[in-house]
Design an enzyme around this catalytic site. Structure first.
Site, PDB file in Angstrom:
ATOM      1  CD  GLN A  11      -1.531   0.352   3.518  1.00 52.25           C
ATOM      2  OE1 GLN A  11      -2.545   0.940   3.169  1.00 52.25           O
ATOM      3  NE2 GLN A  11      -1.155   0.274   4.788  1.00 52.25           N
ATOM      4  CB  ILE A  12       3.999   2.423   1.601  1.00 55.18           C
ATOM      5  CG1 ILE A  12       3.432   2.509   3.028  1.00 55.18           C
ATOM      6  CG2 ILE A  12       4.996   3.561   1.360  1.00 55.18           C
ATOM      7  CD1 ILE A  12       4.473   2.382   4.134  1.00 55.18           C
ATOM      8  NE  ARG A  15       5.660  -8.008  17.791  1.00 53.96           N
ATOM      9  CZ  ARG A  15       6.620  -7.483  18.530  1.00 53.96           C
ATOM     10  NH1 ARG A  15       7.052  -6.287  18.286  1.00 53.96           N
ATOM     11  NH2 ARG A  15       7.159  -8.164  19.513  1.00 53.96           N
ATOM     12  NE  ARG A  55      12.931  -6.739  21.046  1.00 55.95           N
ATOM     13  CZ  ARG A  55      13.788  -5.978  21.714  1.00 55.95           C
ATOM     14  NH1 ARG A  55      13.669  -4.677  21.673  1.00 55.95           N
ATOM     15  NH2 ARG A  55      14.744  -6.517  22.429  1.00 55.95           N
ATOM     16  N   GLY A  63      10.561   0.209   5.839  1.00 56.79           N
ATOM     17  CA  GLY A  63       9.995  -1.016   6.421  1.00 56.79           C
ATOM     18  C   GLY A  63      10.439  -1.208   7.864  1.00 56.79           C
ATOM     19  CG  ASP A 103       7.861   9.120  13.457  1.00 55.84           C
ATOM     20  OD1 ASP A 103       6.786   8.558  13.660  1.00 55.84           O
ATOM     21  OD2 ASP A 103       8.884   8.523  13.042  1.00 55.84           O
ATOM     22  NE  ARG A 154       2.137   9.559  11.714  1.00 59.50           N
ATOM     23  CZ  ARG A 154       2.412   8.264  11.794  1.00 59.50           C
ATOM     24  NH1 ARG A 154       3.337   7.828  12.636  1.00 59.50           N
ATOM     25  NH2 ARG A 154       1.756   7.395  11.058  1.00 59.50           N
ATOM     26  CG  HIS A 170       9.476   4.759  12.805  1.00 59.58           C
ATOM     27  ND1 HIS A 170       8.551   5.775  12.800  1.00 59.58           N
ATOM     28  CD2 HIS A 170       8.831   3.676  12.313  1.00 59.58           C
ATOM     29  CE1 HIS A 170       7.401   5.320  12.328  1.00 59.58           C
ATOM     30  NE2 HIS A 170       7.543   4.045  12.022  1.00 59.58           N
TER      31      HIS A 170
HETATM   32  P1  NAX Z   1       2.178  -3.826   2.741  1.00 61.67           P
HETATM   33  O1  NAX Z   1       2.087  -5.113   3.485  1.00 61.67           O
HETATM   34  O2  NAX Z   1       0.974  -3.240   2.102  1.00 61.67           O
HETATM   35  O3  NAX Z   1       3.285  -3.984   1.603  1.00 61.67           O
HETATM   36  C1  NAX Z   1       4.530  -4.558   1.834  1.00 61.67           C
HETATM   37  C2  NAX Z   1       4.993  -5.158   0.525  1.00 61.67           C
HETATM   38  O4  NAX Z   1       6.327  -5.616   0.697  1.00 61.67           O
HETATM   39  C3  NAX Z   1       4.151  -6.367   0.070  1.00 61.67           C
HETATM   40  O5  NAX Z   1       3.713  -6.153  -1.247  1.00 61.67           O
HETATM   41  C4  NAX Z   1       5.149  -7.515   0.165  1.00 61.67           C
HETATM   42  O6  NAX Z   1       4.931  -8.489  -0.846  1.00 61.67           O
HETATM   43  C5  NAX Z   1       6.471  -6.802  -0.037  1.00 61.67           C
HETATM   44  N1  NAX Z   1       7.635  -7.543   0.445  1.00 61.67           N
HETATM   45  C6  NAX Z   1       7.742  -8.367   1.503  1.00 61.67           C
HETATM   46  N2  NAX Z   1       8.959  -8.904   1.570  1.00 61.67           N
HETATM   47  C7  NAX Z   1       9.657  -8.405   0.525  1.00 61.67           C
HETATM   48  C8  NAX Z   1      10.974  -8.606   0.052  1.00 61.67           C
HETATM   49  N3  NAX Z   1      11.818  -9.426   0.662  1.00 61.67           N
HETATM   50  N4  NAX Z   1      11.364  -7.920  -1.057  1.00 61.67           N
HETATM   51  C9  NAX Z   1      10.516  -7.117  -1.684  1.00 61.67           C
HETATM   52  N5  NAX Z   1       9.248  -6.894  -1.286  1.00 61.67           N
HETATM   53  C10 NAX Z   1       8.829  -7.521  -0.196  1.00 61.67           C
HETATM   54  O7  NAX Z   1       2.854  -2.807   3.769  1.00 61.67           O
HETATM   55  P2  NAX Z   1       2.890  -1.216   3.698  1.00 61.67           P
HETATM   56  O8  NAX Z   1       1.696  -0.668   4.367  1.00 61.67           O
HETATM   57  O9  NAX Z   1       3.211  -0.794   2.320  1.00 61.67           O
HETATM   58  O10 NAX Z   1       4.111  -0.899   4.695  1.00 61.67           O
HETATM   59  C11 NAX Z   1       5.429  -1.266   4.359  1.00 61.67           C
HETATM   60  C12 NAX Z   1       6.339  -1.107   5.565  1.00 61.67           C
HETATM   61  O11 NAX Z   1       6.405   0.253   5.991  1.00 61.67           O
HETATM   62  C13 NAX Z   1       5.891  -1.878   6.802  1.00 61.67           C
HETATM   63  O12 NAX Z   1       7.025  -2.535   7.371  1.00 61.67           O
HETATM   64  C14 NAX Z   1       5.412  -0.810   7.741  1.00 61.67           C
HETATM   65  O13 NAX Z   1       5.510  -1.200   9.090  1.00 61.67           O
HETATM   66  C15 NAX Z   1       6.338   0.302   7.396  1.00 61.67           C
HETATM   67  N6  NAX Z   1       5.954   1.659   7.805  1.00 61.67           N
HETATM   68  C16 NAX Z   1       6.947   2.499   8.204  1.00 61.67           C
HETATM   69  C17 NAX Z   1       6.708   3.805   8.561  1.00 61.67           C
HETATM   70  C18 NAX Z   1       7.819   4.714   8.976  1.00 61.67           C
HETATM   71  O14 NAX Z   1       7.516   5.856   9.343  1.00 61.67           O
HETATM   72  N7  NAX Z   1       9.086   4.332   8.961  1.00 61.67           N
HETATM   73  C19 NAX Z   1       5.326   4.338   8.567  1.00 61.67           C
HETATM   74  C20 NAX Z   1       4.385   3.559   7.706  1.00 61.67           C
HETATM   75  C21 NAX Z   1       4.563   2.075   7.749  1.00 61.67           C
HETATM   76  O15 NAX Z   1       3.926   1.567   8.895  1.00 61.67           O
END
Ligand code: NAX
Length: 328
Positions: free
Chosen positions: A15-16, A92, A98, A130, A159, A162, A187
């Site tokens: 989604q991101i 998670r 953890r 991520g 952050d 925000r 973070h």
């Molecule tokens: P989604 O689950 O919608 O998308 C993640 C995508 O990554 C999936 O399409 C998955 O197939 C893919 N993926 C998994 N393993 C992979 C790999 N080894 N190589 C390539 N692609 C891979 O998650 P989304 O909402 O897009 O969030 C992505 C990450 O951002 C999450 O870890 C989330 O926790 C993190 N975030 C970090 C934030 C920050 O401020 N640093 C804020 C937003 C978000 O929560």
């Protein structure tokens, strides 16, 4: 015409990724005169979805988009990368400890670090989004010994943004009137948004607010727990705002901070402010000519010291845990 800049995005079908790719391709990441070539990395099961997004990117007819390539192999995806946005991670899930989370992500960020080491361009800049972002960035960095450590960063810009929004709301100003806000540490819920050095239209923000209780009981927890509040309201985690912050992070890194202002980035510590050397922790940072520098010489009061130390202690624990797991 300029040679396109190679931008590798992992987790491109998430989604991101969906909120991010169109903004990169439209020129908002690097500038309205910089052509980009997207290199998308996904796991095999999600390649088809990434192809669908690539079709939509075609359909936007972005003049700056020189091409989109999709990979399920990290070595290929990072080959020639100038900018890498590491968004894909293992979330998670229920019952996961953890240690399990760190281990699963080590399995992603170790090979990605190695791939960056092997094939990325000399000017590679890496942003890890991520989660756990700081420690994932550390893992990747430790497996890219030929890349200068300062090229690995993690995102606390969401952050930061925000905190800007909350402070603007409280004081009735525009976010554009606020300067020198800082996110310190990890973070995570332990992060510390600091307004003691911030300025609102030139005045000290803590003095303008003049409400210690709001600071401790409202502002700090609201910023730190905003991610959970978004999930509660939207039924899904922050996506467009996270993508927007990733755009801001890289744009600022490449194009510089404004005179008299700074931003927040998680970068490798040189020991500044008592943060152990080598940890990837959020600091007040200025950027110029594609390089960042930690703002030096800020006075840290008792209130801030306790909170910075708590968040940094969590980062040290995460580093110890990934060491024990043999991930770094
Ligand atoms: P989604 O689950 O919608 O998308 C993640 C995508 O990554 C999936 O399409 C998955 O197939 C893919 N993926 C998994 N393993 C992979 C790999 N080894 N190589 C390539 N692609 C891979 O998650 P989304 O909402 O897009 O969030 C992505 C990450 O951002 C999450 O870890 C989330 O926790 C993190 N975030 C970090 C934030 C920050 O401020 N640093 C804020 C937003 C978000 O929560």
């Amino acid at each position: 015409t300029r040679t396109p800049v190679n931008v590798t995005v992992t987790g491109a079908a998430g989604q991101i990724g969906y909120a991010l790719l169109f903004r990169i391709a439209s020129g908002q990441l690097l500038g309205a005169d910089v052509p980009v070539r997207l290199r998308l990395l996904e796991i095999p099961q999600a390649v088809k979805a990434a192809e669908g997004t690539a079709m939509e990117l075609d359909d936007c007819a972005f003049p700056l988009l020189a091409g989109v390539d999709i990979f399920d192999d990290a070595t290929k995806a990072f080959d020639g990368a100038n900018v890498a946005l590491l968004v894909g991670a293992r979330p998670r899930t229920k019952g996961m400890e953890r240690g399990d989370l760190l281990e699963a992500n080590g399995g992603i960020f170790k090979p990605q670090g190695e791939a960056i080491n092997a094939g990325a361009a000399d000017d590679i800049k890496v942003l890890v989004v991520g989660n756990p972002a700081n420690t994932n960035s550390l893992i990747a960095q430790q497996h890219a010994p030929d890349v200068p450590a300062e090229r690995f960063t993690a995102m606390t810009r969401l952050d930061h943004n925000r905190a800007l929004a909350q402070l603007a709301k409280k004081t009735g100003v525009s976010v554009a009137d606020i300067k020198k806000l800082t996110i310190w540490g990890n973070h995570s819920a332990t992060q510390y948004p600091d307004i003691f050095h911030a300025e609102i239209a030139g005045k000290n923000a803590a003095e303008v607010v003049n409400d210690q209780q709001w600071l401790a009981d409202d502002f700090i927890p609201t910023v730190a727990k905003r991610g959970a509040a978004i999930i509660e309201a939207r039924g899904a985690s922050s996506a467009a705002s996270a993508a927007s912050a990733a755009i801001d992070h890289v744009h600022t890194w490449v194009n510089g901070t404004a005179e008299g202002d700074w931003t927040s980035m998680a970068v490798v510590s040189d020991g500044s402010y008592g943060v152990p050397e080598g940890l990837i922790s959020s600091f007040p940072v200025t950027t110029k000519d594609g390089k960042w520098e930690i703002v030096q010489g800020l006075e840290v009061n008792e209130f801030s010291r306790t909170r910075i130390d708590a968040s940094v202690a969590e980062l040290s624990e995460e580093r110890d845990a990934v060491r024990k797991l043999g991930l770094i």
